[in-house]
Motif scaffolding. Structure first.
Motif, PDB file in Angstrom:
ATOM      1  N   LEU A   1     -20.328   6.964   7.423  1.00 20.99           N
ATOM      2  CA  LEU A   1     -19.262   5.978   7.656  1.00 20.99           C
ATOM      3  C   LEU A   1     -17.876   6.588   7.919  1.00 20.99           C
ATOM      4  O   LEU A   1     -17.225   6.220   8.892  1.00 20.99           O
ATOM      5  CB  LEU A   1     -19.210   5.001   6.476  1.00 20.99           C
ATOM      6  CG  LEU A   1     -18.209   3.868   6.611  1.00 20.99           C
ATOM      7  CD1 LEU A   1     -18.621   2.897   7.716  1.00 20.99           C
ATOM      8  CD2 LEU A   1     -18.067   3.111   5.300  1.00 20.99           C
ATOM      9  N   PRO A   2     -17.395   7.562   7.109  1.00 19.96           N
ATOM     10  CA  PRO A   2     -16.042   8.085   7.374  1.00 19.96           C
ATOM     11  C   PRO A   2     -15.896   8.776   8.736  1.00 19.96           C
ATOM     12  O   PRO A   2     -14.796   8.887   9.262  1.00 19.96           O
ATOM     13  CB  PRO A   2     -15.805   9.071   6.228  1.00 19.96           C
ATOM     14  CG  PRO A   2     -16.771   8.675   5.170  1.00 19.96           C
ATOM     15  CD  PRO A   2     -17.966   8.145   5.883  1.00 19.96           C
ATOM     16  N   LEU A   3     -17.021   9.279   9.299  1.00 17.40           N
ATOM     17  CA  LEU A   3     -16.946   9.965  10.602  1.00 17.40           C
ATOM     18  C   LEU A   3     -17.278   9.029  11.766  1.00 17.40           C
ATOM     19  O   LEU A   3     -17.153   9.410  12.927  1.00 17.40           O
ATOM     20  CB  LEU A   3     -17.926  11.144  10.647  1.00 17.40           C
ATOM     21  CG  LEU A   3     -17.726  12.305   9.677  1.00 17.40           C
ATOM     22  CD1 LEU A   3     -18.751  13.393   9.947  1.00 17.40           C
ATOM     23  CD2 LEU A   3     -16.326  12.898   9.808  1.00 17.40           C
ATOM     24  N   ALA A   4     -17.701   7.802  11.439  1.00 15.73           N
ATOM     25  CA  ALA A   4     -18.247   6.914  12.474  1.00 15.73           C
ATOM     26  C   ALA A   4     -17.226   6.468  13.524  1.00 15.73           C
ATOM     27  O   ALA A   4     -17.598   6.100  14.632  1.00 15.73           O
ATOM     28  CB  ALA A   4     -18.897   5.691  11.821  1.00 15.73           C
ATOM     29  N   GLU A   5     -15.920   6.507  13.189  1.00 12.14           N
ATOM     30  CA  GLU A   5     -14.908   6.060  14.163  1.00 12.14           C
ATOM     31  C   GLU A   5     -14.256   7.229  14.905  1.00 12.14           C
ATOM     32  O   GLU A   5     -13.296   7.029  15.645  1.00 12.14           O
ATOM     33  CB  GLU A   5     -13.822   5.221  13.460  1.00 12.14           C
ATOM     34  CG  GLU A   5     -14.310   3.887  12.919  1.00 12.14           C
ATOM     35  CD  GLU A   5     -14.844   2.941  13.996  1.00 12.14           C
ATOM     36  OE1 GLU A   5     -14.395   3.000  15.153  1.00 12.14           O
ATOM     37  OE2 GLU A   5     -15.741   2.138  13.672  1.00 12.14           O
ATOM     38  N   THR A   6     -14.764   8.434  14.709  1.00 11.78           N
ATOM     39  CA  THR A   6     -14.119   9.626  15.297  1.00 11.78           C
ATOM     40  C   THR A   6     -14.073   9.547  16.821  1.00 11.78           C
ATOM     41  O   THR A   6     -12.998   9.585  17.429  1.00 11.78           O
ATOM     42  CB  THR A   6     -14.867  10.913  14.872  1.00 11.78           C
ATOM     43  OG1 THR A   6     -15.025  10.898  13.463  1.00 11.78           O
ATOM     44  CG2 THR A   6     -14.103  12.144  15.293  1.00 11.78           C
ATOM     45  N   ALA A   7     -15.244   9.440  17.452  1.00 15.10           N
ATOM     46  CA  ALA A   7     -15.295   9.500  18.924  1.00 15.10           C
ATOM     47  C   ALA A   7     -14.684   8.267  19.570  1.00 15.10           C
ATOM     48  O   ALA A   7     -14.107   8.348  20.656  1.00 15.10           O
ATOM     49  CB  ALA A   7     -16.744   9.672  19.378  1.00 15.10           C
ATOM     50  N   SER A   8     -14.799   7.113  18.907  1.00 21.74           N
ATOM     51  CA  SER A   8     -14.256   5.873  19.488  1.00 21.74           C
ATOM     52  C   SER A   8     -12.728   5.944  19.549  1.00 21.74           C
ATOM     53  O   SER A   8     -12.117   5.648  20.584  1.00 21.74           O
ATOM     54  CB  SER A   8     -14.705   4.666  18.669  1.00 21.74           C
ATOM     55  OG  SER A   8     -14.430   4.874  17.297  1.00 21.74           O
ATOM     56  N   THR A   9     -12.113   6.366  18.435  1.00 19.98           N
ATOM     57  CA  THR A   9     -10.645   6.480  18.404  1.00 19.98           C
ATOM     58  C   THR A   9     -10.172   7.600  19.321  1.00 19.98           C
ATOM     59  O   THR A   9      -9.169   7.460  20.033  1.00 19.98           O
ATOM     60  CB  THR A   9     -10.158   6.732  16.952  1.00 19.98           C
ATOM     61  OG1 THR A   9     -10.712   5.711  16.116  1.00 19.98           O
ATOM     62  CG2 THR A   9      -8.658   6.696  16.849  1.00 19.98           C
ATOM     63  N   PHE A  10     -10.897   8.716  19.329  1.00 18.83           N
ATOM     64  CA  PHE A  10     -10.546   9.859  20.179  1.00 18.83           C
ATOM     65  C   PHE A  10     -10.572   9.452  21.657  1.00 18.83           C
ATOM     66  O   PHE A  10      -9.694   9.847  22.438  1.00 18.83           O
ATOM     67  CB  PHE A  10     -11.532  11.011  19.919  1.00 18.83           C
ATOM     68  CG  PHE A  10     -11.062  12.341  20.418  1.00 18.83           C
ATOM     69  CD1 PHE A  10     -10.258  13.151  19.634  1.00 18.83           C
ATOM     70  CD2 PHE A  10     -11.436  12.811  21.669  1.00 18.83           C
ATOM     71  CE1 PHE A  10      -9.823  14.403  20.086  1.00 18.83           C
ATOM     72  CE2 PHE A  10     -11.005  14.061  22.132  1.00 18.83           C
ATOM     73  CZ  PHE A  10     -10.194  14.854  21.332  1.00 18.83           C
ATOM     74  N   SER A  11     -11.542   8.633  22.043  1.00 18.01           N
ATOM     75  CA  SER A  11     -11.628   8.169  23.444  1.00 18.01           C
ATOM     76  C   SER A  11     -10.427   7.314  23.822  1.00 18.01           C
ATOM     77  O   SER A  11      -9.921   7.389  24.944  1.00 18.01           O
ATOM     78  CB  SER A  11     -12.916   7.375  23.659  1.00 18.01           C
ATOM     79  OG  SER A  11     -14.024   8.209  23.465  1.00 18.01           O
TER      80      SER A  11
END
Length: 593
Positions: free
Chosen positions: A411-421
């Motif tokens: 869960l804590p890493l799940a938004e990494t690529a979405s926000t980075f994009s």
């Protein structure tokens, strides 16, 4: 790379999952899955902690196969339903497949319980050592098992939960979802749901924003006795079961261990968020100027900052190409992953009656390109939503060589690529737009960063204080005082906070449904900002490290995975880098005013 000259709004193609739910082929798919699960049940009598690593891995491979087949069938049902929630056929199929999923899970559950509770430490270490990418997954299951009770005790807790904590949460939902709000708009008084009323907190007129908030908060204040009592009992249940019976160290530790992160990591994250509240306070002072106000009130923080500037519309075709271009400037690999979603027609983008609201990305198995749903209307927000959901799709595909059991990031890493994009998109278009457009976009972006980073971390800081107070015995009014102090610390002198916001904590469903969930938003967004700062410093040298982080999926503990790339998320220095980025954006906005 396949190039499509024009992208048009439309619906997705689900035929890769199932051709036709009424066909004999679909029934055969279900029958095959049921037979496989029945066959798996026969393993129960052969389970032995001393079994060879090869035999153990064969069993895990069967779990993977069953999970993949169920995910395809269940995914077809849920995606069909999302694209037309009014269809009786889709609703009925969804119900049937949920039941099937539950039956299959129950049939294979014994293996999970055996691994967590019946295997001695020596054999567990031996089997974990030979499990390759599943090692961390298996070790984490054993860690959670340390806080498990005996089977009869677990059964008692599960039974009592139905009439205990689960019933309390349902009661909260039942009471608050039944609230009707009456608000005067012009000369008419309208009766609204909270969802409808919340739209008015973003209204261009200050009086309407204030009235909307007062209407919502007033209703919760009228009912504070009952909703407050429910919260106190949920927090006491969390303490009694989690700390006194299961033996967790603190209330938040229960969530941290579930998320596979260390207490020290979350302490560092929250410390940095608290310290950096002035970064957003500067933004609120800027926003007051943009709104031509002396000072913002708490009612105004989500006001559109550029109501007098005409917002630009984006065509769907242009938006898709902009997202591809933004990803491609960073890495061709990521652009190829995003294009795959379109080339295979795994995207549902048109707005239509009956379709589910919002947006999501659904990854069903590592072997199938993810499916993305958006409701595209041409606003700049929609372009960023597209980038966000395609970021999730990119993350899944980067981890497509992983087992289905560890493809999803924790869960804590799940938004990494979405926000980075989203950051890549903003970086790409910010020099192609006028100052007025940039002002709107930047203001909206910092609004979002406030809502997903600072607000969520202060929510968690409040929960830590509230759970401690409730454990020691406290009143609802004292909890409200703690929340009001939390708001005043968060906004400093930049925003006027009135006493009616003291009850706002009781409007936050996460506090009731999933205590200490909120920091995952702060974690994911700050992590992406910190990684983006690294990219700005290191340029193309950073790309392989970033793709490696995505490719790990959930196969490694977050601290360990990031440490391998020289990133220490236990340190406050790492989290500060994310705030340095926010600070730069606030300065840029200031220069545009």
């Amino acid at each position: 790379m396949i190039s499509v000259s024009q992208y048009q709004l439309g619906t997705w193609d689900l035929s890769e999952l199932a051709k036709n739910p009424k066909s004999p082929a679909f029934q055969k798919q279900i029958k095959g899955l049921e037979n496989q699960a029945k066959k798996f049940e026969k393993i129960k009598s052969k389970l032995d902690p001393k079994m060879s690593s090869k035999k153990f891995m064969d069993i895990l491979n069967q779990v993977e196969e069953i999970s993949e087949k169920m995910s395809k069938i269940g995914g077809y049902a849920s995606l069909s339903y999302s694209s037309d929630t009014q269809s009786d056929e889709a609703t009925s199929l969804m119900t049937r497949m949920s039941k099937l999923g539950s039956d299959i899970s129950n049939k294979i559950l014994f293996f999970d319980l055996w691994w967590k509770t019946q295997v001695d430490e020596k054999n567990a270490k031996r089997l974990i050592k030979d499990a390759g990418e599943l090692s961390e997954y298996l070790a984490h299951k054993r860690l959670i098992a340390k806080y498990s009770l005996s089977e009869p005790e677990e059964r008692i807790i599960n039974t009592l939960d139905v009439t205990g904590i689960s019933a309390l949460v349902k009661l909260y939902d039942k009471i608050t979802n039944a609230f009707e709000y009456q608000m005067k708009i012009g000369n008419k008084t309208k009766t609204m749901t909270r969802e409808e009323l919340t739209n008015y907190v973003r209204d261009t007129k200050p009086k309407i924003r204030e009235t909307a908030y007062k209407t919502i908060l007033g209703k919760y204040n009228e009912n504070k006795g009952v909703v407050g009592e429910i919260y106190q009992n949920i927090a006491l249940n969390w303490k009694d079961e989690g700390i006194d019976i299961r033996g967790y160290k603190t209330p938040i530790s229960m969530r941290n261990i579930g998320n596979d992160v260390d207490d020290k990591t979350i302490e560092a994250l929250l410390t940095v968020c608290k310290k950096n509240a002035p970064v957003f306070q500067k933004f609120f002072i800027q926003k007051a100027k943009m709104l031509k106000m002396k000072k913002l009130r708490r009612y105004d923080i989500y006001a559109p900052a550029a109501a007098n500037i005409k917002e630009k519309n984006y065509s769907y075709n242009k938006s898709v190409k902009l997202v591809f271009e933004s990803l491609g400037k960073f890495s061709n690999t990521l652009e190829d992953f995003a294009r795959k979603v379109f080339n295979e027609n795994h995207i549902d983008s048109s707005v239509r009656q009956g379709k589910r609201d919002g947006a999501f990305c659904s990854t069903l198995t590592p072997k199938i390109t993810p499916y993305v749903l958006v409701n595209f209307t041409g606003k700049s927000r929609d372009v960023f939503t597209l980038a966000h959901e395609l970021g999730h799709a990119v993350h899944s595909q980067a981890a497509q060589d992983r087992s289905i059991l560890v493809q999803d990031a924790p869960l804590p890493l799940a938004e990494t690529a979405s926000t980075f994009s989203e950051l890549l998109l903003y970086d790409n278009i910010s020099d192609k737009i006028s100052d007025d457009e940039k002002k709107i976009m930047l203001s909206e972006k910092i609004d979002d960063l406030y809502a997903t980073i600072l607000r969520q971390s202060f929510f968690t800081i409040f929960e830590i204080d509230a759970h401690k107070q409730i454990g020691e015995g406290t009143t609802i009014d004292e909890i409200s005082k703690t929340y009001l102090q939390n708001l005043k610390l968060q906004f400093g002198k930049s925003v006027d906070v009135t006493d009616d916001f003291a009850i706002e904590w009781s409007c936050i469903p996460h506090f009731y449904h999933t205590p200490f969930y909120c920091y995952a938003y702060s974690f994911g967004n700050l992590l992406a900002l910190s990684l983006f700062q690294r990219y700005k410093k290191e340029g193309q040298d950073f790309v392989p490290a970033y793709i490696d982080i995505l490719a790990a999926g959930g196969s490694k503990k977050p601290e360990k995975l990031l440490q391998e790339h020289g990133l220490d998320i236990r340190s406050t220095k790492f989290w500060q880098e994310g705030f340095d980025y926010v600070s730069e954006q606030v300065k840029t906005l200031s220069s545009l005013n």
